[in-house]
Design an enzyme around this catalytic site. Structure first.
Site, PDB file in Angstrom:
ATOM      1  N   GLY B 207       0.826  -1.216   0.000  1.00 35.52           N
ATOM      2  CA  GLY B 207       0.000   0.000   0.000  1.00 35.52           C
ATOM      3  C   GLY B 207       0.849   1.250   0.000  1.00 35.52           C
ATOM      4  CD  GLU B 208       0.733   4.845   4.576  1.00 35.62           C
ATOM      5  OE1 GLU B 208       1.122   6.006   4.373  1.00 35.62           O
ATOM      6  OE2 GLU B 208       0.211   4.490   5.645  1.00 35.62           O
ATOM      7  N   GLY B 210       4.664   1.011  -0.480  1.00 37.35           N
ATOM      8  CA  GLY B 210       5.325   0.557  -1.693  1.00 37.35           C
ATOM      9  C   GLY B 210       5.170  -0.925  -1.963  1.00 37.35           C
ATOM     10  CG  ASP B 238      -7.548  -4.919  -8.933  1.00 38.08           C
ATOM     11  OD1 ASP B 238      -7.005  -6.030  -8.817  1.00 38.08           O
ATOM     12  OD2 ASP B 238      -8.606  -4.610  -8.368  1.00 38.08           O
TER      13      ASP B 238
END
Lengths: 308, 308
Positions: B207-208, B210, B238
């Site tokens: 996610g945030e 990487g 996706d």
């Protein structure tokens, strides 16, 4: 090669992790910062306080690393700062079990005369007024002042913290603390708000997720090296800061490009720190090992891309 | 330039974030993957199913991006898969409010005849048996098969998931799911265990924080671009996978070096996806914007270091 002044705790830690527990071992922010910075053979001095219970061998260990300890006051009748904590299974969070300030309660830092012209000052995590006192003793304006702090001071000494923050060039802070200090969730926005408080450079430490360096519109991201296992995270943030400060002191170059390298060195050194309890791994660390891991950092992050 | 087969949901989403909420809008894994991959002008086909309630304009939107939609079955008397969810304040976690499988419940994927020789197959998050069915329809062994999955299938179709995992080259999975699938906390160890299950390449999405790409002893880390604000994370994973798959299909190069670039492209495209609700940002995205952000990724991560 520049001089580096380090202020911070020199302490006893007792640590419990899912892998085991220690008795009282060597710890403290100035200790980890010093051991990390010593990799760069800089002329460093530690400013701290310990009690009569502090073993000479621990002081010798710093001296052997060419860290000047004349600024470490020994209060014979006092006891050394002691912290104990227990890490949770994911190693990302911990509970403090004990904090005994002891001699730290009345700590009056004194920067040794011959370090009052140091080019780099590393203000380790301590009461903001102690950090300020060190800055005020500098007789020549340092080329770079780096400040590390934590949420504890935001809770109980926010005005003093804001004051000392106006006087530093670089702040190193973790992500949750950056959010607490600014009230902003986005680290990009938080960094901008911290810039406005004074520091030109903001380093946000994200633990196992790496570190971000901000300077106006420039951003640089250094990941943490993925490790088989994190044995003990204690001191990783200080080791990062020590590597950063040591590299800047060694090179004397405070450009953004060079600070990127300082962040990479900080991350590299921190990746060793967590491999064993306390300072153990940092004590045995060789230059060859550091260089090898730097190469791993390069292959971890560097790419060649052509536009579509 | 190679052909790309994408299987996944084409759906309605209704999203609520701290910034606002939407009615039913275009969503689904195959939609986000397709829009992202279309940036590379590859010859892509989406394999999915929708109901009679699905607007022609949404199908047109995919066609206009040169995504072959002959593999999207329309069941006139059925309804389209619908998901609704609410994001928490930190945007890192969400609650599912509604999941209506509708036509997806009996989905029997059919790969269009002229795509059964596609070089790259992207198995979007769906029941492992649906993913397997797509693979079995390929008449020429694809150069690269990429699988995305989630914890839901680990909970309710673990054996089938293990089976399809043996047949793919790349798996993309988030950090928590990698830990659930392997029982290992260290992502390095988790990736090694997933290698042993079959895939030569393991991409762990954080996610945030990487994404990590693993291949035997090679590791590559792409950070997520620090953003002012994340507006809606729906579809980011996706979009990442679509960028990865599209870049590989375009270049036809499955070396580790080139996969690093695919990860960077995936991260770059995902960084746009979260800027607006649903597919909105991806619909307006231009090549110039992508190239500009790629340059930001370079300055974010690239450094020149000399050994101490």
């Amino acid at each position: 090669m520049g001089k580096l002044v380090i202020v911070g705790t020199v302490a006893f830690d007792a640590i419990e992790t899912p892998f085991g527990k220690t008795d009282k071992i060597l710890g403290g922010a100035a200790t980890f910062i010093g051991l990390s910075a010593s990799h760069f053979n800089v002329d460093a001095a530690a400013v701290s306080v310990v009690g009569g219970d502090f073993p000479q061998e621990y002081l010798d260990l710093l001296s052997e690393r060419h860290i000047d300890i004349s600024g470490i006051e020994i209060i014979k009748e006092g006891k050394t700062f002691f912290w104990s904590g227990r890490y949770h299974n994911d190693m990302n969070s911990r509970d403090t079990i004990t904090t005994e300030l002891n001699t730290l309660a009345d700590f009056n830092p004194v920067v040794p005369e011959n370090y009052r012209d140091a080019e780099v000052v590393m203000l380790g995590n301590l009461h903001p007024l102690v950090q300020l006192s060190v800055l005020e003793q500098m007789e020549v304006k340092p080329k770079l002042v780096i400040l590390d702090t934590m949420n504890f001071w935001m809770d109980c000494a926010l005005d003093e913290l804001h004051h000392v923050i106006t006087k530093v060039d670089v702040i190193t802070i973790n992500d949750e603390e950056a959010r607490q200090l600014t009230g902003e969730y986005s680290l990009l926005v938080a960094a901008r708000k911290i810039h406005e408080m004074g520091p030109k450079y903001v380093v946000i430490k994200k633990g196992e997720h790496g570190a971000l360096l901000f300077n106006d519109d420039n951003v640089f991201y250094a990941p943490a090296l993925p490790l088989e296992e994190v044995f003990d995270p204690t001191g990783a943030g200080d080791t990062f800061a020590g590597g950063f400060a040591g590299y800047i002191a060694k090179t004397g170059d405070t450009s953004f490009e060079n600070m990127k390298n300082a962040v990479i060195y900080g991350s590299t050194l921190a990746s060793f720190c967590v491999e064993k309890f306390g300072t153990e791994r940092m004590q045995s660390l060789t230059e060859g090992e550091v260089n090898k891991r730097l190469m791993q950092f390069k292959s971890l992050t560097q790419f060649e891309i052509e536009l579509a």
